[in-house]
Scaffold this motif. Structure first.
Motif, PDB file in Angstrom:
ATOM      1  N   VAL A  25       0.840  -1.202   0.000  1.00 42.18           N
ATOM      2  CA  VAL A  25       0.000   0.000   0.000  1.00 42.18           C
ATOM      3  C   VAL A  25       0.874   1.251   0.000  1.00 42.18           C
ATOM      4  CG1 VAL A  25      -1.644   1.334   1.373  1.00 42.18           C
ATOM      5  CG2 VAL A  25      -1.982  -1.132   1.064  1.00 42.18           C
ATOM      6  N   ARG A  26       2.015   1.173   0.702  1.00 42.12           N
ATOM      7  CA  ARG A  26       2.921   2.325   0.798  1.00 42.12           C
ATOM      8  C   ARG A  26       3.923   2.378  -0.354  1.00 42.12           C
ATOM      9  NH1 ARG A  26       5.168   1.140   6.595  1.00 42.12           N
ATOM     10  NH2 ARG A  26       6.520   2.920   6.161  1.00 42.12           N
ATOM     11  N   GLY A  27       3.896   1.392  -1.246  1.00 40.62           N
ATOM     12  CA  GLY A  27       4.794   1.370  -2.387  1.00 40.62           C
ATOM     13  C   GLY A  27       6.239   1.107  -2.031  1.00 40.62           C
ATOM     14  N   ARG A  28       6.472   0.290  -1.005  1.00 40.97           N
ATOM     15  CA  ARG A  28       7.831   0.013  -0.553  1.00 40.97           C
ATOM     16  C   ARG A  28       8.178  -1.457  -0.726  1.00 40.97           C
ATOM     17  NH1 ARG A  28       8.728   2.504   5.299  1.00 40.97           N
ATOM     18  NH2 ARG A  28      10.834   1.762   4.791  1.00 40.97           N
ATOM     19  N   LEU A  29       9.488  -1.725  -0.815  1.00 37.18           N
ATOM     20  CA  LEU A  29       9.983  -3.100  -0.900  1.00 37.18           C
ATOM     21  C   LEU A  29      10.625  -3.492   0.421  1.00 37.18           C
ATOM     22  CD1 LEU A  29      11.666  -3.080  -4.432  1.00 37.18           C
ATOM     23  CD2 LEU A  29       9.361  -3.856  -3.824  1.00 37.18           C
ATOM     24  N   HIS A  30      10.642  -4.794   0.681  1.00 41.15           N
ATOM     25  CA  HIS A  30      11.196  -5.305   1.927  1.00 41.15           C
ATOM     26  C   HIS A  30      12.660  -5.701   1.737  1.00 41.15           C
ATOM     27  CE1 HIS A  30      12.128  -8.586   4.814  1.00 41.15           C
ATOM     28  NE2 HIS A  30      11.475  -7.817   5.660  1.00 41.15           N
ATOM     29  N   GLU A  34      20.486  -0.404  -0.703  1.00 42.06           N
ATOM     30  CA  GLU A  34      20.876   0.542  -1.749  1.00 42.06           C
ATOM     31  C   GLU A  34      21.980  -0.085  -2.611  1.00 42.06           C
ATOM     32  OE1 GLU A  34      22.576   5.128  -2.185  1.00 42.06           O
ATOM     33  OE2 GLU A  34      22.032   4.316  -0.221  1.00 42.06           O
ATOM     34  N   GLY A  35      21.854   0.040  -3.909  1.00 42.48           N
ATOM     35  CA  GLY A  35      22.834  -0.521  -4.825  1.00 42.48           C
ATOM     36  C   GLY A  35      22.568  -1.952  -5.232  1.00 42.48           C
ATOM     37  N   ALA A  36      21.565  -2.581  -4.628  1.00 38.45           N
ATOM     38  CA  ALA A  36      21.230  -3.963  -4.959  1.00 38.45           C
ATOM     39  C   ALA A  36      20.190  -4.002  -6.080  1.00 38.45           C
ATOM     40  CB  ALA A  36      20.696  -4.694  -3.730  1.00 38.45           C
ATOM     41  N   LEU A  37      20.140  -5.119  -6.778  1.00 39.00           N
ATOM     42  CA  LEU A  37      19.132  -5.324  -7.813  1.00 39.00           C
ATOM     43  C   LEU A  37      17.938  -6.055  -7.215  1.00 39.00           C
ATOM     44  CD1 LEU A  37      18.217  -5.438 -10.845  1.00 39.00           C
ATOM     45  CD2 LEU A  37      19.284  -7.711 -10.902  1.00 39.00           C
ATOM     46  N   ALA A  38      16.768  -5.459  -7.330  1.00 36.88           N
ATOM     47  CA  ALA A  38      15.525  -6.111  -6.924  1.00 36.88           C
ATOM     48  C   ALA A  38      14.930  -6.785  -8.151  1.00 36.88           C
ATOM     49  CB  ALA A  38      14.551  -5.092  -6.345  1.00 36.88           C
ATOM     50  N   ALA A  39      14.829  -8.101  -8.116  1.00 34.31           N
ATOM     51  CA  ALA A  39      14.368  -8.871  -9.272  1.00 34.31           C
ATOM     52  C   ALA A  39      12.951  -9.375  -9.037  1.00 34.31           C
ATOM     53  CB  ALA A  39      15.312 -10.041  -9.541  1.00 34.31           C
ATOM     54  N   ALA A  40      12.004  -8.800  -9.740  1.00 35.37           N
ATOM     55  CA  ALA A  40      10.606  -9.220  -9.609  1.00 35.37           C
ATOM     56  C   ALA A  40      10.408 -10.607 -10.217  1.00 35.37           C
ATOM     57  CB  ALA A  40       9.701  -8.213 -10.301  1.00 35.37           C
ATOM     58  N   TYR A  41       9.402 -11.327  -9.717  1.00 40.56           N
ATOM     59  CA  TYR A  41       9.128 -12.674 -10.220  1.00 40.56           C
ATOM     60  C   TYR A  41       7.641 -12.979 -10.307  1.00 40.56           C
ATOM     61  CZ  TYR A  41       8.963 -13.328  -5.131  1.00 40.56           C
ATOM     62  OH  TYR A  41       8.698 -13.183  -3.789  1.00 40.56           O
ATOM     63  N   ALA A  93       2.951  -9.978  -0.815  1.00 43.05           N
ATOM     64  CA  ALA A  93       4.214 -10.535  -0.312  1.00 43.05           C
ATOM     65  C   ALA A  93       5.170 -10.834  -1.456  1.00 43.05           C
ATOM     66  CB  ALA A  93       3.942 -11.798   0.501  1.00 43.05           C
ATOM     67  N   CYS A  94       4.637 -11.333  -2.570  1.00 45.37           N
ATOM     68  CA  CYS A  94       5.499 -11.622  -3.723  1.00 45.37           C
ATOM     69  C   CYS A  94       6.001 -10.339  -4.376  1.00 45.37           C
ATOM     70  CB  CYS A  94       4.738 -12.473  -4.735  1.00 45.37           C
ATOM     71  SG  CYS A  94       4.404 -14.162  -4.180  1.00 45.37           S
ATOM     72  N   VAL A  95       5.168  -9.311  -4.405  1.00 43.94           N
ATOM     73  CA  VAL A  95       5.571  -8.040  -5.025  1.00 43.94           C
ATOM     74  C   VAL A  95       6.618  -7.324  -4.182  1.00 43.94           C
ATOM     75  CG1 VAL A  95       4.772  -5.735  -5.689  1.00 43.94           C
ATOM     76  CG2 VAL A  95       3.397  -7.746  -6.266  1.00 43.94           C
ATOM     77  N   THR A  96       6.411  -7.286  -2.882  1.00 45.53           N
ATOM     78  CA  THR A  96       7.276  -6.482  -2.013  1.00 45.53           C
ATOM     79  C   THR A  96       8.510  -7.230  -1.524  1.00 45.53           C
ATOM     80  OG1 THR A  96       6.018  -7.119  -0.026  1.00 45.53           O
ATOM     81  CG2 THR A  96       5.318  -5.118  -1.193  1.00 45.53           C
ATOM     82  N   ARG A 181      17.540 -23.279  -9.402  1.00 48.91           N
ATOM     83  CA  ARG A 181      16.810 -22.738 -10.548  1.00 48.91           C
ATOM     84  C   ARG A 181      15.634 -21.941 -10.016  1.00 48.91           C
ATOM     85  NH1 ARG A 181      17.153 -28.488 -13.426  1.00 48.91           N
ATOM     86  NH2 ARG A 181      15.266 -28.822 -12.178  1.00 48.91           N
ATOM     87  N   PHE A 182      15.452 -20.729 -10.528  1.00 49.85           N
ATOM     88  CA  PHE A 182      14.367 -19.884 -10.037  1.00 49.85           C
ATOM     89  C   PHE A 182      13.829 -19.013 -11.159  1.00 49.85           C
ATOM     90  CE2 PHE A 182      18.359 -17.673  -9.378  1.00 49.85           C
ATOM     91  CZ  PHE A 182      18.107 -16.361  -9.740  1.00 49.85           C
ATOM     92  N   HIS A 183      12.662 -18.455 -10.925  1.00 50.57           N
ATOM     93  CA  HIS A 183      12.065 -17.571 -11.925  1.00 50.57           C
ATOM     94  C   HIS A 183      12.354 -16.114 -11.594  1.00 50.57           C
ATOM     95  CE1 HIS A 183       9.376 -15.899 -14.892  1.00 50.57           C
ATOM     96  NE2 HIS A 183       8.951 -15.073 -13.951  1.00 50.57           N
ATOM     97  N   ALA A 184      12.683 -15.354 -12.633  1.00 50.88           N
ATOM     98  CA  ALA A 184      12.777 -13.896 -12.548  1.00 50.88           C
ATOM     99  C   ALA A 184      12.123 -13.334 -13.803  1.00 50.88           C
ATOM    100  CB  ALA A 184      14.227 -13.443 -12.455  1.00 50.88           C
ATOM    101  N   ASP A 185      11.382 -12.251 -13.650  1.00 53.19           N
ATOM    102  CA  ASP A 185      10.716 -11.659 -14.809  1.00 53.19           C
ATOM    103  C   ASP A 185      11.722 -11.140 -15.833  1.00 53.19           C
ATOM    104  OD1 ASP A 185       8.338 -12.251 -13.573  1.00 53.19           O
ATOM    105  OD2 ASP A 185       7.916 -10.208 -12.922  1.00 53.19           O
ATOM    106  N   ASP A 186      12.872 -10.670 -15.369  1.00 51.55           N
ATOM    107  CA  ASP A 186      13.941 -10.200 -16.249  1.00 51.55           C
ATOM    108  C   ASP A 186      15.195 -11.027 -15.955  1.00 51.55           C
ATOM    109  OD1 ASP A 186      15.773  -8.907 -17.833  1.00 51.55           O
ATOM    110  OD2 ASP A 186      15.399  -6.896 -17.041  1.00 51.55           O
ATOM    111  N   PRO A 187      15.258 -12.267 -16.476  1.00 51.89           N
ATOM    112  CA  PRO A 187      16.375 -13.142 -16.122  1.00 51.89           C
ATOM    113  C   PRO A 187      17.725 -12.615 -16.590  1.00 51.89           C
ATOM    114  CG  PRO A 187      15.071 -14.092 -17.900  1.00 51.89           C
ATOM    115  CD  PRO A 187      14.295 -12.923 -17.377  1.00 51.89           C
ATOM    116  N   ALA A 188      17.765 -11.913 -17.732  1.00 48.58           N
ATOM    117  CA  ALA A 188      19.040 -11.406 -18.240  1.00 48.58           C
ATOM    118  C   ALA A 188      19.663 -10.411 -17.271  1.00 48.58           C
ATOM    119  CB  ALA A 188      18.834 -10.762 -19.612  1.00 48.58           C
ATOM    120  N   ALA A 189      18.834  -9.569 -16.652  1.00 52.41           N
ATOM    121  CA  ALA A 189      19.350  -8.589 -15.688  1.00 52.41           C
ATOM    122  C   ALA A 189      19.916  -9.288 -14.454  1.00 52.41           C
ATOM    123  CB  ALA A 189      18.243  -7.615 -15.289  1.00 52.41           C
TER     124      ALA A 189
END
Length: 201
Positions: A25-30, A34-41, A93-96, A181-189
């Motif tokens: 709701v607050r638009g934040r990630l858990h 800083e400097g890390a890549l957040a990989a959505a799945y 939970a999956c988004v954040t 092995r895992f899923h990432a929406d942008d595996p190349a990144a």
């Protein structure tokens, strides 16, 4: 005793999912430094989750209109509202709580509030984009020690490890894996982040 342990784990999953709903709701990630890549799945399951949410809301409204008995109406309403909240918090939970690749090359794999695996920096020896459709549960290891963290029945990144890592499945069972092995929406990144030279801290 085992039943109580499982119930405690389920309660923990629920509390983390509700916390994730507040973050969403607050638009934040858990826990994304800083400097890390957040990989959505969430890509393969988003449509399904919103479909479940729509069905849950329609069911809640219809039962509210059709059930004439006050006590039954109240119980059904509580259960249906909980169902809507469960779907929302599971998706939140999956988004954040995305996968995280640290600046030092450390990898954190997550699946919502149910699974969290930290792979230390220097442990990843190879990473590649590889779409696979493994059989089995969403989080599980095969007899060869390969851990699959699937979303929508698929994985898109394969990671080889220098040494086995211990993981804990959602219901508490432990295991070891020498590759993941895992899923990432942008595996190349993700692969690019895992194979680049670590930046000094």
């Amino acid at each position: 005793m085992r039943v109580w342990r499982r119930l405690r784990r389920l309660a923990g999953h629920e509390l983390r999912a509700l916390h994730s709903l507040a973050l969403w709701v607050r638009g934040r990630l858990h826990a994304v430094p800083e400097g890390a890549l957040a990989a959505a799945y969430t890509g393969p399951q988003t449509a399904m989750m919103y479909g479940l949410l729509f069905v849950s809301v329609v069911e809640t409204v219809m039962l509210a209109l059709l059930i004439p008995w006050p006590v039954v109406h109240a119980v059904a309403l509580v259960l249906d509202v909980y169902g809507v909240l469960f779907v929302l918090s599971t998706h939140a939970a999956c988004v954040t709580r995305p996968h995280v690749v640290g600046a030092d090359g450390a990898l954190r794999l997550r699946y919502g509030a149910r699974f969290d695996l930290r792979i230390p920096a220097g442990t990843v020896t190879a990473a590649r984009v590889e779409r696979r459709f493994p059989e089995g549960v969403s989080v599980g290891a095969d007899a060869d020690g390969v851990l699959d963290v699937m979303v929508g029945g698929q994985t898109t990144v394969t990671v080889e490890l220098a040494r086995p890592v211990e993981f804990v499945r959602p219901m508490g069972r432990r295991g070891q894996a020498h590759s993941v092995r895992f899923h990432a929406d942008d595996p190349a990144a993700v692969v690019a982040a895992l194979t680049r030279e670590p930046r000094p801290s």
